[in-house]
Enzyme design. Structure first.
Site, PDB file in Angstrom:
ATOM      1  N   GLU A  87       0.826  -1.212   0.000  1.00 32.73           N
ATOM      2  CA  GLU A  87       0.000   0.000   0.000  1.00 32.73           C
ATOM      3  C   GLU A  87       0.860   1.262   0.000  1.00 32.73           C
ATOM      4  O   GLU A  87       0.550   2.236  -0.696  1.00 32.73           O
ATOM      5  CB  GLU A  87      -0.911  -0.022   1.235  1.00 32.73           C
ATOM      6  CG  GLU A  87      -1.754   1.224   1.432  1.00 32.73           C
ATOM      7  CD  GLU A  87      -2.885   1.349   0.431  1.00 32.73           C
ATOM      8  OE1 GLU A  87      -3.438   2.455   0.333  1.00 32.73           O
ATOM      9  OE2 GLU A  87      -3.197   0.360  -0.258  1.00 32.73           O
ATOM     10  N   ASP A  88       1.953   1.252   0.767  1.00 32.86           N
ATOM     11  CA  ASP A  88       2.685   2.501   1.030  1.00 32.86           C
ATOM     12  C   ASP A  88       4.031   2.621   0.320  1.00 32.86           C
ATOM     13  O   ASP A  88       4.690   3.659   0.431  1.00 32.86           O
ATOM     14  CB  ASP A  88       2.920   2.657   2.537  1.00 32.86           C
ATOM     15  CG  ASP A  88       1.610   2.819   3.309  1.00 32.86           C
ATOM     16  OD1 ASP A  88       0.607   3.155   2.665  1.00 32.86           O
ATOM     17  OD2 ASP A  88       1.603   2.604   4.529  1.00 32.86           O
TER      18      ASP A  88
END
Length: 738
Positions: A87-88
């Site tokens: 996600e990051d």
């Protein structure tokens, strides 16, 4: 903190996870956990959380909760450490699969799908996002268990967030995550999530109750010791290996009881329960030991006949097993005693993860969970686009207490409490539900609305000539039943709705006007309808005529409709007040202002907060701040489904009077009503707007509505009313009816 100190902190936290894992019963796969940690640490290098700490401390904390509080193994620890990497950062699920294998990659992919909390920014997508969370359960239960650990750590560190964000996350947690933890059998986590949500939603009440618990600790210990000493002596004579302890009610559950029962803290007598956990190496002997302990306790204390719960013989759907009984203690108050084996206790606190320890076959590991998933499949498949309706429907099943009923052939069906014959019919099959005409309960003919008790034998009677009816909806206590009935009704109603939509479209086409949301909202308000679909239905049935609307609502009278929409009912507000919306920054606290002629907020129809109440704002479709009490059920739904529109609020400048309803109970005597009204009107100079009193023999109940400026006035009034001879209780009813 220097970089070297941060490095030591990160290393120490990871070693804590590793040491806890090494003490568990899981196979020791330290090497892959070490690799996952080093990889995640490098991927998140230089990134910090809002609190200022290195980001990697969050995945480590999630891994620790998953391992040590839920009881998961190496695969889950690795997935927890890696859960935010895709996600990051620039790494992909394929990278995770190449380095750590397909199982860990699948869990990380599932967590990435539902990242950023359950809900996205768009209200219309929120129900779909929640479906994604539930559907990932069927792929791998560990996805949702790690998500639960992630939410728990976010709640533990919520203090660094802005107030509006705290409201959104706390509301979403209380509305969805806590019930989900309950349904999965994660009772410790459920209790902590409830308490943390309560702490951020009602900080003053949380502190007040926590302090009262601290102050009453010595007295509680003395009462518990008086109650427990004879029981412990009896257990010692039975030569059992056991542990006995007092289980204190959570702050949230104490507050809920105070709110629902309208009683002060001092009148909550069941603050604690006694829990007895015994060791037993042979599961086949557990039931016998439970009942022998039950017998020993009931020899000492008087049993409450209606409050014995046998979840040993028939466990709850989430696997919970225990024997509960309630007896009268030496101080004259009822005390609940919970009897469990060590195995039952682990399953009760850690849920499905603990089940895995006690299962013999791999295929059975998730049988209970999959059974539950089957019960909600209809809800997941339901095309209902309304996020709040979807969440409300699902929540019916998430937090329901349960009963067990039997088919004529002896099959056990676990249902939510208050289920009806119709619920059982829909549980068996949609066709059986839509054609249900009645039932036989314990061989006696009953209507389809008949509410069932645990242990009932239920036979469903059907007829091919029967058709589904809208008036059946109140009979249904299960989400599955409501969803299946609504789907059946839609099939019947769809042609009528399509016909109504054609009339609606033709109406706007002829006038060359676009049917904007603003125009349709005004139209729905004019006809007192909740949705476009309801409007189409009425048009299709021919029960409303749009041409009359256009005649009444010409441009000259447009403003009168607008004022209808924005005006607060006279029964709620004695003054005519103009609503003047201000620009709203949801990241800041919104100051609530009100004068004799205008205000910058709208009071909601579902609850009627007054200054001094804990309230929140919801920015509605017209850009106005709609005010809800934090205890309002709709407020919980709004926080869960429309987080980005929630704004924290504070009362600033309010020069107005509000209606408050007070419930008064007591022993009737001659002249008590006159004394009550004189004290309120003459001595306290408070206006009475309505008063209704019911008497039954020597007891009376009074509903009193008064005009006040804030909650402090209400509190002082209740205290003075209580001093009148004969009055037993006086408390504000939070939700004043229209």
């Amino acid at each position: 903190m220097t970089p070297e100190e941060e490095e030591r902190l990160i290393e120490n936290e990871f070693q804590d996870v590793l040491q806890g894992y090494l003490k568990s019963n899981h196979r020791k796969k330290v090497e892959i956990i070490e690799r996952a940690f080093r990889f995640a640490k490098k991927a998140h290098g230089g990134i910090r959380r809002r609190s200022g700490e290195p980001y990697i401390l969050h995945p480590i904390a999630v891994a620790k909760i998953a391992s040590q509080e839920i009881g998961l193994g190496s695969t889950s620890i690795c997935a927890a450490l890696l859960h935010d990497v895709v996600e990051d950062t620039d790494y992909t699920v394929e990278d995770i699969e190449r380095l750590f294998g397909s199982k860990i990659a699948q869990i990380v992919a599932g967590l990435t799908k539902i990242s950023g909390g359950i809900f996205g920014e768009q209200a219309s997508a929120q129900a779909e996002n929640f479906r994604k969370l539930l559907l990932t359960m069927s792929e791998d239960i560990r996805v949702v268990l790690i998500k639960m650990a992630d939410r728990l750590h976010n709640m533990r560190t919520l203090g660094s967030m802005a107030p509006a964000k705290q409201y959104k996350i706390a509301g979403e947690t209380l509305y969805i995550y806590a019930p989900l933890a309950h349904r999965l059998g994660l009772f410790e986590i459920k209790t902590e999530l409830e308490d943390l949500s309560f702490k951020y939603e009602h900080p003053k009440a949380y502190e007040r109750i926590s302090e009262l618990i601290r102050q009453s600790e010595a007295r509680r210990s003395a009462v518990y010791n008086d109650f427990a000493t004879p029981i412990l002596a009896a257990l010692d004579k039975m030569n059992l290996r056991y542990e006995a302890k007092a289980r204190l009610k959570s702050v949230y559950s104490i507050w809920r009881k105070m709110e629902t029962k309208h009683v002060p803290f001092e009148e909550i007598y069941d603050l604690y329960a006694m829990r007895i956990i015994f060791d037993c190496d042979d599961p086949s002997q557990e039931k016998g030991i439970c009942w022998s302990i039950y017998s020993a306790i009931t020899d000492l204390y008087r049993l409450h006949p209606d409050r014995t719960r046998d979840w040993v013989s028939i466990p709850k759907a989430n696997g919970y097993q225990a024997l509960h009984l309630t007896v009268m203690g030496p101080d004259g108050n009822w005390v609940e005693v919970q009897i469990r084996s060590r195995r039952m206790d682990e399953i009760a606190e850690k849920g499905f993860a603990a089940h895995w320890k006690y299962k013999s076959g791999e295929s059975d590991e998730e049988s209970e969970l999959n059974e539950w998933l089957r019960t909600i499949k209809d809800i997941l498949d339901d095309p209902n686009p309304n996020a709040i309706d979807f969440l409300d429907t699902l929540k019916m099943n998430l937090f329901a207490s349960e009963i067990a009923v039997f088919t004529p052939k002896g099959r056990v069906i676990t249902m939510p409490a208050d289920s009806s014959v119709l619920d059982v019919a829909f549980e068996l099959h949609s066709e059986i539900g839509t054609h249900c005409i009645a039932g036989k309960v314990n061989h006696k003919l009953v209507p389809l609305s008949h509410r069932l008790q645990s242990g009932d034998q239920v036979e469903v009677l059907t007829s091919q000539s029967q058709t589904p009816k809208e008036e059946w909806l109140p009979f249904l206590a299960t989400a599955k039943g409501r969803t299946r009935l609504k789907a059946a009704l839609r099939k019947v109603q769809q042609p009528v709705i399509d016909s109504g939509k054609a009339i609606f479209d033709q109406y706007f086409k002829e006038r060359e006007v676009e049917a904007t949301n603003e125009i349709v909202t005004k139209m729905l308000a004019y006809y007192h309808l909740p949705s476009r679909e309801a409007l189409y239905m009425k048009l299709g049935q021919g029960s409303i005529d749009l041409s009359r609307y256009i005649l009444k609502e010409s441009p000259k009278t447009e403003q009168s409709l607008l004022s209808k929409l924005f005006r607060i009912k006279r029964t709620q507000q004695p003054q005519i007040v103009t609503v003047t919306p201000e620009k709203v920054n949801v990241k800041k606290t919104y100051a609530l202002r009100c004068t004799d002629t205008e205000r910058n907020y709208v009071l909601s129809d579902c609850c009627h907060p007054i200054p001094g109440d804990d309230v929140m704002g919801y920015v509605n479709d017209r850009g106005q701040v709609e005010l809800h009490s934090l205890t309002c059920p709709r407020a919980q739904a709004l926080k869960a489904a429309y987080g980005p529109r929630i704004v924290s609020t504070e009362w600033e400048q309010v020069k107005q009077k509000f209606l408050a309803e007070i419930r008064i109970e007591g022993v009737d005597r001659h002249g008590i009503l006159q004394e009550l009204t004189q004290m309120i009107s003459n001595q306290l100079n408070i206006d009475i707007r309505s008063l209704h009193i019911d008497t039954d023999k020597e007891v009376f109940a009074c509903s009193l509505t008064v005009l006040v400026s804030d909650t402090q006035v209400v509190g002082e009034l209740c205290q003075k009313i209580k001093k009148i001879k004969g009055v037993q209780n006086a408390a504000r009813v939070a939700d004043t009816p229209d």
